[in-house]
Design a protein around this motif. Structure first.
Motif, PDB file in Angstrom:
ATOM      1  N   HIS A  42     -29.339  78.112  33.213  1.00 50.60           N
ATOM      2  CA  HIS A  42     -29.603  76.950  34.059  1.00 50.60           C
ATOM      3  C   HIS A  42     -29.336  75.615  33.372  1.00 50.60           C
ATOM      4  CE1 HIS A  42     -31.243  79.267  37.379  1.00 50.60           C
ATOM      5  NE2 HIS A  42     -31.804  80.029  36.465  1.00 50.60           N
ATOM      6  N   GLN A  43     -28.661  75.658  32.238  1.00 49.25           N
ATOM      7  CA  GLN A  43     -28.314  74.441  31.510  1.00 49.25           C
ATOM      8  C   GLN A  43     -29.517  73.491  31.424  1.00 49.25           C
ATOM      9  OE1 GLN A  43     -24.860  73.085  33.661  1.00 49.25           O
ATOM     10  NE2 GLN A  43     -23.607  74.744  32.888  1.00 49.25           N
ATOM     11  N   LYS A 103     -42.362  74.692  26.202  1.00 46.60           N
ATOM     12  CA  LYS A 103     -42.318  74.637  24.741  1.00 46.60           C
ATOM     13  C   LYS A 103     -41.154  75.457  24.193  1.00 46.60           C
ATOM     14  CE  LYS A 103     -47.250  73.810  23.911  1.00 46.60           C
ATOM     15  NZ  LYS A 103     -48.483  74.391  23.339  1.00 46.60           N
ATOM     16  N   ILE A 104     -40.902  76.611  24.796  1.00 45.78           N
ATOM     17  CA  ILE A 104     -39.762  77.444  24.385  1.00 45.78           C
ATOM     18  C   ILE A 104     -38.468  76.661  24.573  1.00 45.78           C
ATOM     19  CG2 ILE A 104     -38.391  79.476  25.027  1.00 45.78           C
ATOM     20  CD1 ILE A 104     -41.164  80.877  25.589  1.00 45.78           C
ATOM     21  N   PHE A 105     -38.324  76.013  25.732  1.00 41.07           N
ATOM     22  CA  PHE A 105     -37.126  75.208  25.979  1.00 41.07           C
ATOM     23  C   PHE A 105     -36.981  74.104  24.929  1.00 41.07           C
ATOM     24  CE2 PHE A 105     -37.269  75.999  30.873  1.00 41.07           C
ATOM     25  CZ  PHE A 105     -36.733  77.266  30.692  1.00 41.07           C
ATOM     26  N   LYS A 111     -32.732  83.065  27.902  1.00 42.41           N
ATOM     27  CA  LYS A 111     -31.753  83.430  28.919  1.00 42.41           C
ATOM     28  C   LYS A 111     -31.714  82.367  30.020  1.00 42.41           C
ATOM     29  CE  LYS A 111     -30.493  87.200  32.010  1.00 42.41           C
ATOM     30  NZ  LYS A 111     -30.857  88.526  32.523  1.00 42.41           N
ATOM     31  N   VAL A 112     -32.886  81.943  30.475  1.00 42.42           N
ATOM     32  CA  VAL A 112     -32.975  80.897  31.499  1.00 42.42           C
ATOM     33  C   VAL A 112     -32.415  79.592  30.954  1.00 42.42           C
ATOM     34  CG1 VAL A 112     -34.584  79.491  32.851  1.00 42.42           C
ATOM     35  CG2 VAL A 112     -34.925  81.959  32.688  1.00 42.42           C
ATOM     36  N   LEU A 166     -30.949  69.825  33.028  1.00 40.30           N
ATOM     37  CA  LEU A 166     -32.049  69.781  33.997  1.00 40.30           C
ATOM     38  C   LEU A 166     -33.267  69.043  33.451  1.00 40.30           C
ATOM     39  CD1 LEU A 166     -32.069  73.385  35.527  1.00 40.30           C
ATOM     40  CD2 LEU A 166     -31.424  71.259  36.652  1.00 40.30           C
ATOM     41  N   LEU A 167     -33.558  69.259  32.196  1.00 45.62           N
ATOM     42  CA  LEU A 167     -34.734  68.656  31.545  1.00 45.62           C
ATOM     43  C   LEU A 167     -34.253  67.862  30.321  1.00 45.62           C
ATOM     44  CD1 LEU A 167     -37.053  71.804  31.632  1.00 45.62           C
ATOM     45  CD2 LEU A 167     -37.025  69.917  33.255  1.00 45.62           C
TER      46      LEU A 167
END
Length: 99
Positions: free
Chosen positions: A84-85, A49-51, A79-80, A89-90
């Motif tokens: 990790h772009q 959800k944060i992403f 930060k992640v 990725l997602l």
């Protein structure tokens, strides 16, 4: 006791292979329920959800308030997200998860 690099761990490789071979959503759910505590599952959901919210351009403070998590949790996720772009990725996470 030295910390082992997770990528060189046979158990981690086993899990990755298992997840790759599992096509059934219900079976995947059962695997995750067996591996993760309720709290760990909720933390994973919150991270996703944060992403999604970061992808949508929501501020960290607003994310913290919306999800009821600490600002440190959101900051770690941010930060992640950058390292990790996550957009690659997602893909479309901000569109797929309506938070």
């Amino acid at each position: 006791m030295p910390t082992e690099d997770i990528s060189s761990n046979g158990a981690y490789d086993y899990l990755l292979d298992l997840l790759l071979e599992t096509n059934d959503k219900e079976q995947l759910s059962e695997i995750l329920e067996a591996l993760l505590t309720d709290k760990e599952q909720q933390e994973l959901v919150n991270r996703l959800k944060i992403f999604a919210l970061l992808h949508q351009g929501v501020t960290q403070r607003e994310i913290s308030a919306r999800l009821g998590v600490g600002i440190a949790t959101v900051s770690r996720g941010a930060k992640v997200f950058q390292q990790h772009q996550i957009n690659e990725l997602l893909p479309n996470i901000g569109d797929k998860l309506k938070v």
